[in-house]
Write an enzyme that holds these catalytic residues in place. Structure first.
Site, PDB file in Angstrom:
ATOM      1  N   THR A   1      21.183  -1.010   5.464  1.00  0.00           N
ATOM      2  CA  THR A   1      21.725  -1.574   6.706  1.00  0.00           C
ATOM      3  C   THR A   1      21.142  -2.941   7.051  1.00  0.00           C
ATOM      4  O   THR A   1      21.500  -3.512   8.087  1.00  0.00           O
ATOM      5  CB  THR A   1      21.512  -0.592   7.879  1.00  0.00           C
ATOM      6  OG1 THR A   1      20.140  -0.177   7.872  1.00  0.00           O
ATOM      7  CG2 THR A   1      22.413   0.612   7.748  1.00  0.00           C
TER       8      THR A   1
ATOM      9  N   GLY B   1      10.617 -22.065   7.768  1.00  0.00           N
ATOM     10  CA  GLY B   1      10.751 -21.251   6.552  1.00  0.00           C
ATOM     11  C   GLY B   1      12.058 -21.601   5.854  1.00  0.00           C
ATOM     12  O   GLY B   1      12.675 -22.636   6.134  1.00  0.00           O
TER      13      GLY B   1
ATOM     14  N   ILE C   1      15.223 -20.392   5.907  1.00  0.00           N
ATOM     15  CA  ILE C   1      16.450 -20.582   6.694  1.00  0.00           C
ATOM     16  C   ILE C   1      16.324 -21.842   7.558  1.00  0.00           C
ATOM     17  O   ILE C   1      17.265 -22.640   7.662  1.00  0.00           O
ATOM     18  CB  ILE C   1      16.750 -19.321   7.546  1.00  0.00           C
ATOM     19  CG1 ILE C   1      17.076 -18.148   6.617  1.00  0.00           C
ATOM     20  CG2 ILE C   1      17.910 -19.567   8.519  1.00  0.00           C
ATOM     21  CD1 ILE C   1      17.307 -16.817   7.306  1.00  0.00           C
TER      22      ILE C   1
ATOM     23  N   ALA D   1      18.769 -11.465  -1.270  1.00  0.00           N
ATOM     24  CA  ALA D   1      19.927 -10.717  -1.746  1.00  0.00           C
ATOM     25  C   ALA D   1      19.641 -10.082  -3.108  1.00  0.00           C
ATOM     26  O   ALA D   1      19.965  -8.903  -3.339  1.00  0.00           O
ATOM     27  CB  ALA D   1      21.128 -11.644  -1.838  1.00  0.00           C
TER      28      ALA D   1
ATOM     29  N   HIS E   1      18.180 -32.453 -24.729  1.00  0.00           N
ATOM     30  CA  HIS E   1      17.819 -33.736 -24.132  1.00  0.00           C
ATOM     31  C   HIS E   1      19.087 -34.544 -23.865  1.00  0.00           C
ATOM     32  O   HIS E   1      19.967 -34.591 -24.735  1.00  0.00           O
ATOM     33  CB  HIS E   1      16.917 -34.519 -25.093  1.00  0.00           C
ATOM     34  CG  HIS E   1      16.554 -35.880 -24.577  1.00  0.00           C
ATOM     35  ND1 HIS E   1      15.638 -36.052 -23.557  1.00  0.00           N
ATOM     36  CD2 HIS E   1      17.009 -37.118 -24.913  1.00  0.00           C
ATOM     37  CE1 HIS E   1      15.531 -37.350 -23.302  1.00  0.00           C
ATOM     38  NE2 HIS E   1      16.349 -38.013 -24.111  1.00  0.00           N
TER      39      HIS E   1
END
Ligand SMILES: Cc1cc2nc3c(=O)[nH]c(=O)nc-3n(C[C@H](O)[C@H](O)[C@H](O)COP(=O)(O)OP(=O)(O)OC[C@H]3O[C@@H](n4cnc5c(N)ncnc54)[C@H](O)[C@@H]3O)c2cc1C
Length: 467
Positions: free
Chosen positions: A144, A183, A185, A321, A445
Site C-alpha cells: 500500500t 533530498g 524529490i 520503485a 569509445h
C-alpha cells in the site's frame, strides 16, 4: 464471496509486479487498487511524471544554454506550461493503460476499491459506490506504499502548501517556489521549476544536499545548482509555514536560533514519505507496525500473520520503485517454495537532476564508520571525450575498492547519464568483481562509460589512459 490463492493490495511497482509474478507462477491472483488507475505513486505521481517533466525542462534549458554554442540559433522560444503538463499526463496514461493490459493478459482479477482486512485470511473491498465485495485468500501481499510526510506544526493544505503530488498537477507556473528538503524529490523538483524560470529556494536541515548519499555527490550538486541560480540554504530548520492567500511565508532558523523568513507563491514539502496503512483494518489481523508506522516483517517479508506478507514503501528501507519490485518477486517466489535473495546493498539509488547522480554500494562515510580500508579511484567527466562532445563535462565517477583484493565496494557518479551507467556498477558489486576485472573490459569509445575504466585504473594504482 470470491476466493484466490494470492491477493495483492496496492497496484504500485510492488503490487503490480507481485501480481504479474504470481500469475506467471500459476497462482489464482487478484489485485486490489483504491484509485481508478493502476500504477501507484510511481506511475501516477512519482517516478514517471517527474521524469517526463525533467526531460521536457532539460530540453528547454538546453535550447537556452547550449544550442547557440553548437551553432543552432533558435528564436522565439517560449514555454507552454499547460502543454508540458499535458504531455506529462499522456505519458502517465500510456503507462497506466499498459498496466491494465498486463493484468488482463496475465489473467489477474482486478478490483477497484479500498481493501480492509476482517481476519488474517479475508478482506472486504469497498468501491466508490459503496459496494462491498468479500474476498478470501491463502496469502495476502500488502503493497500500500506511502504518502508525503510533513513537519511538526505544518499542514499540507494542498493549495499553496503542497507536496510533490500537487506540484505535478499545478494549473499555473509558479513565479517563486520554496522547497523544504534537499533530498531526491526536493532537488528533482527544484530542477524542473528552476529550468523554466521559477525562482527556487531549497531549505535543507542537513549540512549537504542528498544527505543519505555519498557526501561528495551532494557537495558537487550544490555547486551545480547554485550556478544555475537556485538558492540553497543548509542547516536550517523550518518551524512555521503560513498560507497568506496569494502567497506563502516560510520561517526558518539555524542552530544558533538566527531566524529568517522568505515569501513565495508556493512552498513544496519534500521531507520524506510515511508508510500508508490507514483503512487497511490491520487491527483485525496479527500484523504489527514499528514505532514509525512501517509494517514489521521477517527475513521472508512475512508479517506476524503467517498468511500476510508486505513489500515496498510500506515496510520502509529505501523508498524506491525497483526495491519494491525486487521484494515483489522475492515474496511470490518464496511463497512458491523457491529460495530467492535480495542484496539490499546492491540496489542503486538514482537522482534525475542534470547531471544525473547514481550510486550503489558503500559510501566513504559508511566504510570509515565500519573501519573498512578502501582505495578511491575518481575520474572527471571533463576529461572524457564523449562528455566534451556533448557539452556535458560536469561531474565525476568515484569507485571505492578493497585495497587487498580489489573488490568493488561502492560506486558513486555525478555526470551525464549516470542513471544508466550505474547498471554496470551493480553487476560489479553483485558478482564481487575486482577493479582489475573492470578496467580490463573493453569500453566503447567515445562513451561516457569510459569514466569507469579510468576510475578503476586509478583505484588500482595505475594512471588513466583515456582522454
Ligand atoms: C515525486 C516522486 C518521484 C519519485 N521518483 C522515483 C524514481 O525516479 N525512481 C524510483 O525508484 N522511485 C521513485 N519514487 C518512489 C516510488 O514512487 C516509490 O518507492 C514506489 O512507488 C513504491 O511502490 P509501492 O508499490 O510500495 O507503493 P505505491 O507506488 O505507493 O503504491 C501503493 C498503492 O496502494 C494503493 N492502496 C493503498 N491503500 C490501499 C487499500 N487499502 N486498498 C487498495 N489499495 C490501496 C494506493 O492507492 C497506491 O496505488 C518517487 C516518488 C515520488 C513521490
Amino acid at each position: 464471496m470470491e476466493k484466490f490463492d494470492i491477493v495483492v493490495i496496492g497496484s504500485g511497482p510492488g503490487g503490480y509486479v507481485a501480481a504479474i509474478r504470481a500469475a506467471q507462477l500459476g497462482f489464482k491472483t487478484a489485485l486490489i487498487e483504491k484509485y481508478n488507475s493502476l500504477g501507484g505513486t510511481c506511475t501516477n505521481v512519482g517516478c514517471i511524471p517527474t521524469k517526463a517533466l525533467l526531460d521536457s525542462t532539460h530540453h528547454y534549458a538546453d535550447v537556452q544554454t547550449k544550442f547557440a554554442k553548437q551553432g543552432i540559433e533558435v528564436q522565439g522560444v517560449h514555454l507552454n506550461f499547460k502543454q508540458m503538463y499535458a504531455r506529462k499526463q499522456e505519458v502517465v496514461q500510456k503507462n497506466t493503460q499498459g498496466l491494465t493490459f498486463l493484468m488482463q493478459k496475465n489473467g489477474i482479477a482486478t478490483f477497484y476499491g479500498t481493501a480492509s482486512f476482517t481476519t488474517n485470511t479475508s478482506i472486504t473491498v469497498t468501491d466508490s459506490n459503496g459496494v462491498i465485495t468479500v474476498i478470501e485468500a491463502d496469502k495476502f501481499i500488502i503493497a500500500t506504499g506511502s504518502k508525503p510526510a510533513t513537519l511538526p506544526g505544518i499542514t499540507l493544505d494542498k493549495k499553496r502548501i503542497i507536496s510533490s503530488t500537487e506540484a505535478l498537477a499545478l494549473q499555473e507556473q509558479p513565479k517563486s517556489l520554496v522547497i523544504i528538503g534537499g533530498g531526491v524529490i526536493g532537488v528533482e523538483m527544484a530542477s524542473i521549476f528552476n529550468r523554466i524560470g521559477t525562482k527556487v529556494t531549497i531549505i535543507e536541515y542537513a549540512s549537504s544536499l542528498l544527505p543519505t548519499m555519498d557526501r561528495e555527490l551532494g557537495k558537487a550538486l550544490n555547486k551545480i545548482l547554485k550556478k544555475e541560480q537556485i538558492d540553497i540554504v543548509l542547516e536550517q530548520s523550518v518551524y512555521q509555514v503560513d498560507n497568506l492567500g496569494d502567497y506563502v511565508q516560510v520561517k526558518f532558523k539555524d542552530k544558533a536560533e538566527h531566524e529568517q523568513q522568505i515569501e513565495a507563491d508556493y512552498v513544496l514539502l519534500a521531507v520524506g514519505r510515511r508508510p500508508f496503512t490507514a483503512g487497511l483494518g490491520l487491527e483485525n489481523t496479527a500484523v504489527t507496525l514499528n514505532s514509525k508506522g512501517f509494517i514489521e516483517t521477517n527475513a521472508n517479508l512475512q508479517t506476524r500473520a503467517s498468511t500476510i506478507y508486505a513489500i515496498g514503501d510500506v515496510i520502509g528501507g529505501a523508498m524506491l520503485a525497483h526495491k519494491a519490485e525486487e521484494e515483489a518477486v522475492f515474496v511470490v517466489e518464496t511463497i512458491q517454495g523457491q529460495k530467492p535473495h535480495i542484496h539490499y546493498n546492491h540496489i542503486p539509488n538514482v537522482v534525475y537532476t542534470w547531471p544525473e547522480i547514481a550510486s550503489v554500494g558503500a559510501t566513504e562515510d559508511e566504510l570509515i564508520q565500519k573501519n573498512i580500508a578502501y582505495k578511491v579511484g575518481k575520474f572527471p567527466f571533463a576529461a572524457n571525450a564523449r562528455a566534451r562532445a556533448s557539452m556535458d563535462t560536469e561531474g565525476f565517477a568515484k569507485v571505492l575498492v578493497d585495497p587487498k583484493y580489489g573488490e568493488v565496494l561502492g560506486v558513486h557518479i555525478i555526470g551525464a547519464r549516470a542513471a544508466d551507467l550505474i547498471a554496470q556498477a551493480v553487476v560489479a558489486l553483485e558478482y564481487e568483481v575486482t577493479a582489475k576485472d573492470m578496467f580490463s573490459l573493453s569500453y566503447a569509445h567515445p562513451t561516457f562509460s569510459e569514466v569507469f575504466k579510468d576510475a578503476y585504473r586509478m583505484a588500482y594504482g595505475l594512471p588513466s589512459i583515456n582522454i
